[in-house]
Design a protein around this motif. Structure first.
Motif, PDB file in Angstrom:
ATOM      1  N   SER A 148       0.813  -1.350   0.275  1.00 14.48           N
ATOM      2  CA  SER A 148       0.554   0.004  -0.124  1.00 14.48           C
ATOM      3  C   SER A 148       0.867   1.089   0.087  1.00 14.48           C
ATOM      4  CB  SER A 148      -0.820  -0.127   0.924  1.00 14.48           C
ATOM      5  OG  SER A 148      -0.328   0.178   2.252  1.00 14.48           O
ATOM      6  N   ARG A 149       2.324   1.300   0.497  1.00  9.75           N
ATOM      7  CA  ARG A 149       2.634   2.555   0.038  1.00  9.75           C
ATOM      8  C   ARG A 149       3.655   2.686  -0.649  1.00  9.75           C
ATOM      9  NH1 ARG A 149       6.280  -0.212   5.093  1.00  9.75           N
ATOM     10  NH2 ARG A 149       5.656  -1.704   4.670  1.00  9.75           N
ATOM     11  N   ILE A 150       3.231   2.141  -2.647  1.00  8.70           N
ATOM     12  CA  ILE A 150       3.561   2.376  -3.976  1.00  8.70           C
ATOM     13  C   ILE A 150       2.511   2.406  -3.491  1.00  8.70           C
ATOM     14  CG2 ILE A 150       3.923   0.704  -6.030  1.00  8.70           C
ATOM     15  CD1 ILE A 150       4.804  -1.353  -4.580  1.00  8.70           C
ATOM     16  N   ARG A 151       3.018   4.451  -4.514  1.00 13.24           N
ATOM     17  CA  ARG A 151       1.764   5.282  -5.340  1.00 13.24           C
ATOM     18  C   ARG A 151       2.256   4.831  -6.325  1.00 13.24           C
ATOM     19  NH1 ARG A 151      -1.555   4.988  -1.289  1.00 13.24           N
ATOM     20  NH2 ARG A 151      -2.253   7.328  -1.937  1.00 13.24           N
ATOM     21  N   LEU A 152       3.602   4.869  -7.053  1.00 14.26           N
ATOM     22  CA  LEU A 152       3.733   4.659  -8.458  1.00 14.26           C
ATOM     23  C   LEU A 152       4.659   4.186  -8.867  1.00 14.26           C
ATOM     24  CD1 LEU A 152       4.463   6.308 -11.257  1.00 14.26           C
ATOM     25  CD2 LEU A 152       5.944   7.552  -9.903  1.00 14.26           C
ATOM     26  N   GLY A 153       5.003   3.370  -9.460  1.00 17.18           N
ATOM     27  CA  GLY A 153       5.588   1.632 -10.480  1.00 17.18           C
ATOM     28  C   GLY A 153       6.574   1.686 -11.823  1.00 17.18           C
ATOM     29  N   TRP A 154       5.441   2.876 -12.850  1.00 18.36           N
ATOM     30  CA  TRP A 154       6.413   3.227 -14.024  1.00 18.36           C
ATOM     31  C   TRP A 154       5.816   2.076 -14.479  1.00 18.36           C
ATOM     32  CZ3 TRP A 154       8.920   4.861  -9.520  1.00 18.36           C
ATOM     33  CH2 TRP A 154       9.369   5.958 -10.047  1.00 18.36           C
ATOM     34  N   TYR A 155       4.716   0.805 -14.614  1.00 17.84           N
ATOM     35  CA  TYR A 155       4.504  -0.324 -15.116  1.00 17.84           C
ATOM     36  C   TYR A 155       5.984  -1.045 -14.760  1.00 17.84           C
ATOM     37  CZ  TYR A 155      -0.160   1.858 -15.700  1.00 17.84           C
ATOM     38  OH  TYR A 155      -1.002   2.595 -15.407  1.00 17.84           O
ATOM     39  N   ALA A 156       7.236  -0.593 -14.466  1.00 20.29           N
ATOM     40  CA  ALA A 156       8.193  -1.082 -14.538  1.00 20.29           C
ATOM     41  C   ALA A 156       8.481  -2.272 -13.901  1.00 20.29           C
ATOM     42  CB  ALA A 156       9.040  -0.679 -13.914  1.00 20.29           C
ATOM     43  N   GLY A 157       7.129  -3.099 -13.223  1.00 19.71           N
ATOM     44  CA  GLY A 157       7.164  -4.864 -12.268  1.00 19.71           C
ATOM     45  C   GLY A 157       7.952  -4.531 -11.363  1.00 19.71           C
ATOM     46  N   ASN A 158       8.408  -5.051 -10.191  1.00 16.95           N
ATOM     47  CA  ASN A 158       8.055  -5.276  -8.955  1.00 16.95           C
ATOM     48  C   ASN A 158       8.848  -6.955  -8.738  1.00 16.95           C
ATOM     49  OD1 ASN A 158       5.586  -7.566  -8.195  1.00 16.95           O
ATOM     50  ND2 ASN A 158       5.010  -5.974  -9.499  1.00 16.95           N
ATOM     51  N   VAL A 159       9.079  -7.471  -7.472  1.00 22.37           N
ATOM     52  CA  VAL A 159       9.914  -8.350  -7.155  1.00 22.37           C
ATOM     53  C   VAL A 159       9.020  -9.947  -7.372  1.00 22.37           C
ATOM     54  CG1 VAL A 159       9.129  -8.536  -4.838  1.00 22.37           C
ATOM     55  CG2 VAL A 159      12.507  -9.505  -5.871  1.00 22.37           C
ATOM     56  N   ARG A 160       7.610  -9.699  -7.462  1.00 22.54           N
ATOM     57  CA  ARG A 160       6.731 -10.644  -7.777  1.00 22.54           C
ATOM     58  C   ARG A 160       6.252 -10.860  -9.550  1.00 22.54           C
ATOM     59  NH1 ARG A 160       2.817  -8.847  -3.314  1.00 22.54           N
ATOM     60  NH2 ARG A 160       1.429 -11.301  -4.079  1.00 22.54           N
ATOM     61  N   GLN A 161       7.104  -9.501  -9.778  1.00 21.58           N
ATOM     62  CA  GLN A 161       6.452  -9.807 -11.713  1.00 21.58           C
ATOM     63  C   GLN A 161       7.459  -9.295 -11.458  1.00 21.58           C
ATOM     64  OE1 GLN A 161       2.685  -7.063 -11.206  1.00 21.58           O
ATOM     65  NE2 GLN A 161       2.031  -8.783 -11.678  1.00 21.58           N
ATOM     66  N   PRO A 162       9.015  -9.730 -11.905  1.00 24.84           N
ATOM     67  CA  PRO A 162       9.861  -9.401 -12.178  1.00 24.84           C
ATOM     68  C   PRO A 162      10.271  -9.117 -14.079  1.00 24.84           C
ATOM     69  CG  PRO A 162      10.657 -11.316 -11.934  1.00 24.84           C
ATOM     70  CD  PRO A 162       9.475 -10.972 -11.779  1.00 24.84           C
ATOM     71  N   ASN A 163       9.050  -9.946 -14.323  1.00 23.38           N
ATOM     72  CA  ASN A 163       8.932  -9.682 -16.428  1.00 23.38           C
ATOM     73  C   ASN A 163       7.526  -9.006 -16.715  1.00 23.38           C
ATOM     74  OD1 ASN A 163       6.676 -11.534 -15.311  1.00 23.38           O
ATOM     75  ND2 ASN A 163       6.571 -12.999 -16.825  1.00 23.38           N
ATOM     76  N   LEU A 164       6.585  -8.489 -16.241  1.00 23.73           N
ATOM     77  CA  LEU A 164       5.686  -7.242 -15.962  1.00 23.73           C
ATOM     78  C   LEU A 164       5.843  -6.760 -17.526  1.00 23.73           C
ATOM     79  CD1 LEU A 164       3.256  -6.194 -15.070  1.00 23.73           C
ATOM     80  CD2 LEU A 164       4.270  -4.440 -14.160  1.00 23.73           C
ATOM     81  N   GLN A 165       6.976  -6.157 -17.685  1.00 19.61           N
ATOM     82  CA  GLN A 165       7.301  -5.147 -18.873  1.00 19.61           C
ATOM     83  C   GLN A 165       6.724  -5.774 -19.966  1.00 19.61           C
ATOM     84  OE1 GLN A 165      10.750  -3.297 -18.361  1.00 19.61           O
ATOM     85  NE2 GLN A 165      10.031  -0.969 -17.538  1.00 19.61           N
ATOM     86  N   ASP A 166       7.311  -7.240 -20.383  1.00 23.11           N
ATOM     87  CA  ASP A 166       7.725  -8.640 -21.064  1.00 23.11           C
ATOM     88  C   ASP A 166       6.053  -8.555 -21.391  1.00 23.11           C
ATOM     89  OD1 ASP A 166       9.671  -7.724 -22.135  1.00 23.11           O
ATOM     90  OD2 ASP A 166      10.662  -9.823 -20.578  1.00 23.11           O
ATOM     91  N   ALA A 167       4.935  -9.199 -20.198  1.00 24.13           N
ATOM     92  CA  ALA A 167       4.008  -9.441 -20.181  1.00 24.13           C
ATOM     93  C   ALA A 167       3.090  -8.325 -20.238  1.00 24.13           C
ATOM     94  CB  ALA A 167       3.525  -9.928 -18.742  1.00 24.13           C
ATOM     95  N   LEU A 168       3.513  -7.277 -20.280  1.00 23.37           N
ATOM     96  CA  LEU A 168       2.486  -6.136 -20.130  1.00 23.37           C
ATOM     97  C   LEU A 168       2.270  -6.077 -22.085  1.00 23.37           C
ATOM     98  CD1 LEU A 168       1.954  -3.332 -18.211  1.00 23.37           C
ATOM     99  CD2 LEU A 168       0.517  -4.738 -18.039  1.00 23.37           C
ATOM    100  N   THR A 169       3.385  -5.743 -22.402  1.00 24.97           N
ATOM    101  CA  THR A 169       3.975  -6.079 -24.206  1.00 24.97           C
ATOM    102  C   THR A 169       3.035  -7.341 -25.005  1.00 24.97           C
ATOM    103  OG1 THR A 169       6.101  -5.053 -24.089  1.00 24.97           O
ATOM    104  CG2 THR A 169       5.611  -5.713 -26.395  1.00 24.97           C
ATOM    105  N   GLU A 170       3.103  -8.586 -24.166  1.00 24.85           N
ATOM    106  CA  GLU A 170       2.386  -9.612 -24.886  1.00 24.85           C
ATOM    107  C   GLU A 170       0.954  -9.513 -24.787  1.00 24.85           C
ATOM    108  OE1 GLU A 170       2.082 -14.590 -24.091  1.00 24.85           O
ATOM    109  OE2 GLU A 170       3.055 -13.383 -22.618  1.00 24.85           O
ATOM    110  N   ILE A 171       0.561  -8.939 -23.671  1.00 22.77           N
ATOM    111  CA  ILE A 171      -0.810  -8.747 -23.265  1.00 22.77           C
ATOM    112  C   ILE A 171      -1.387  -7.816 -24.546  1.00 22.77           C
ATOM    113  CG2 ILE A 171      -2.377  -7.258 -22.010  1.00 22.77           C
ATOM    114  CD1 ILE A 171      -0.424  -9.027 -19.842  1.00 22.77           C
ATOM    115  N   ILE A 172      -1.145  -6.469 -24.493  1.00 21.38           N
ATOM    116  CA  ILE A 172      -1.209  -5.643 -25.293  1.00 21.38           C
ATOM    117  C   ILE A 172      -1.501  -5.867 -26.636  1.00 21.38           C
ATOM    118  CG2 ILE A 172       0.145  -3.461 -26.111  1.00 21.38           C
ATOM    119  CD1 ILE A 172       1.043  -2.224 -23.216  1.00 21.38           C
ATOM    120  N   ALA A 173      -0.344  -6.622 -27.153  1.00 18.84           N
ATOM    121  CA  ALA A 173      -0.614  -6.495 -28.795  1.00 18.84           C
ATOM    122  C   ALA A 173      -1.630  -7.934 -28.978  1.00 18.84           C
ATOM    123  CB  ALA A 173       0.987  -7.534 -28.619  1.00 18.84           C
ATOM    124  N   LYS A 174      -2.534  -8.542 -28.081  1.00 18.85           N
ATOM    125  CA  LYS A 174      -3.651  -9.092 -28.395  1.00 18.85           C
ATOM    126  C   LYS A 174      -4.587  -7.865 -28.747  1.00 18.85           C
ATOM    127  CE  LYS A 174      -1.517 -13.108 -27.596  1.00 18.85           C
ATOM    128  NZ  LYS A 174      -2.082 -13.341 -25.654  1.00 18.85           N
TER     129      LYS A 174
END
Length: 262
Positions: free
Chosen positions: A95-121
């Motif tokens: 809850s203390r995270i207010r900004l993440g730049w859509y760059a990911g986190n330790v539980r989603q280190p591949n977020l940038q690639d995953a979002l690219t895959e989603i947006i491609a749809k």
């Protein structure tokens, strides 16, 4: 996990980005795509257009009371384009995270690639993607547009290097999203200046408040100074007042309409 509210009607739960087959019929549908154990929430407004605007939100404020955060719907209501809103899943990590730049986190280190895959749809032959975001969302618009040849990014007062932003905000993200790892150790892109210093195949309309001295000095100027001559980047400097404030909503609406029409 932070409490979240998604509509029951028109909502679809997907087990992974790979399992997501693209938008389902309906004028407005929402999707939860699981990545690891954290949801990636999307809303798609299908208006039958060949153009889709992808919206990334900026840092959330104390006024935000409900997640997911789908920002940009009000000033884009009258624009003739489909709209895809993406809520940054790192907000759910702590809850203390207010900004993440859509760059990911330790539980989603591949977020940038995953979002690219989603947006491609939502992309395809004879379709066009426009990426829009302000501040931290502007960083995301620049990054993800670079992954889609032929797309257009419209960043507004963006950070172009996460590490050059306000130290207390950057450190909060590093501490609570990445367990305190230094930014140089993150397995993600945190600097789009480096990305755009090499040839990419998208276009950028870079909207910057000329009264935002910090961003002019530490984000806008380094980005513009690193561009090769072949890069299709058009700066739009607007005097919106002193500090990190965006242009008025009608100005942003007109900019979006103009880009959609071109």
């Amino acid at each position: 996990m932070i409490a979240r509210a998604v509509p029951e009607e028109g909502h679809h739960h997907i087990e992974s980005p790979t399992a997501f087959g693209g938008p389902l019929p309906g004028p407005s549908t929402t999707y939860t795509v699981m990545l690891g154990d954290i949801p990636v929430d999307l809303r798609y407004d299908d208006r039958g257009s060949d153009t889709t605007i992808v919206f990334f939100h900026a840092a959330i404020t104390k006024a935000v009371r409900r997640y997911p955060v789908f920002s940009g719907s009000t000033f884009s209501e009258d624009i003739d384009a489909n709209r895809l809103f993406i809520s940054d899943p790192s907000l759910y990590v702590d809850s203390r995270i207010r900004l993440g730049w859509y760059a990911g986190n330790v539980r989603q280190p591949n977020l940038q690639d995953a979002l690219t895959e989603i947006i491609a749809k939502f992309d395809g032959p004879n379709r066009r993607l426009i990426f829009f975001g302000a501040s931290g969302g502007g960083f995301a618009s620049l990054y993800f547009s670079s992954r889609f040849p032929g797309s257009t990014a419209i960043p507004v007062n963006p950070q172009t290097a996460i590490g050059a932003y306000v130290p207390v905000i950057v450190n909060r993200y590093l501490n609570y999203a990445w367990g305190g790892s230094p930014i140089t150790d993150l397995p993600v892109c945190t600097d789009v200046i480096d990305v755009y210093s090499r040839p990419v195949e998208n276009s950028v309309l870079y909207v910057q408040n000329s009264g935002d001295g910090d961003h002019m000095d530490h984000h806008y100027s380094p980005f513009m100074g690193a561009l090769p001559e072949s890069q299709r980047v058009e700066p739009v400097l607007i005097d919106a007042g002193e500090g990190h404030v965006p242009p008025k909503r009608p100005v942003l609406t007109q900019i979006l309409k103009d880009v959609v029409r071109t």
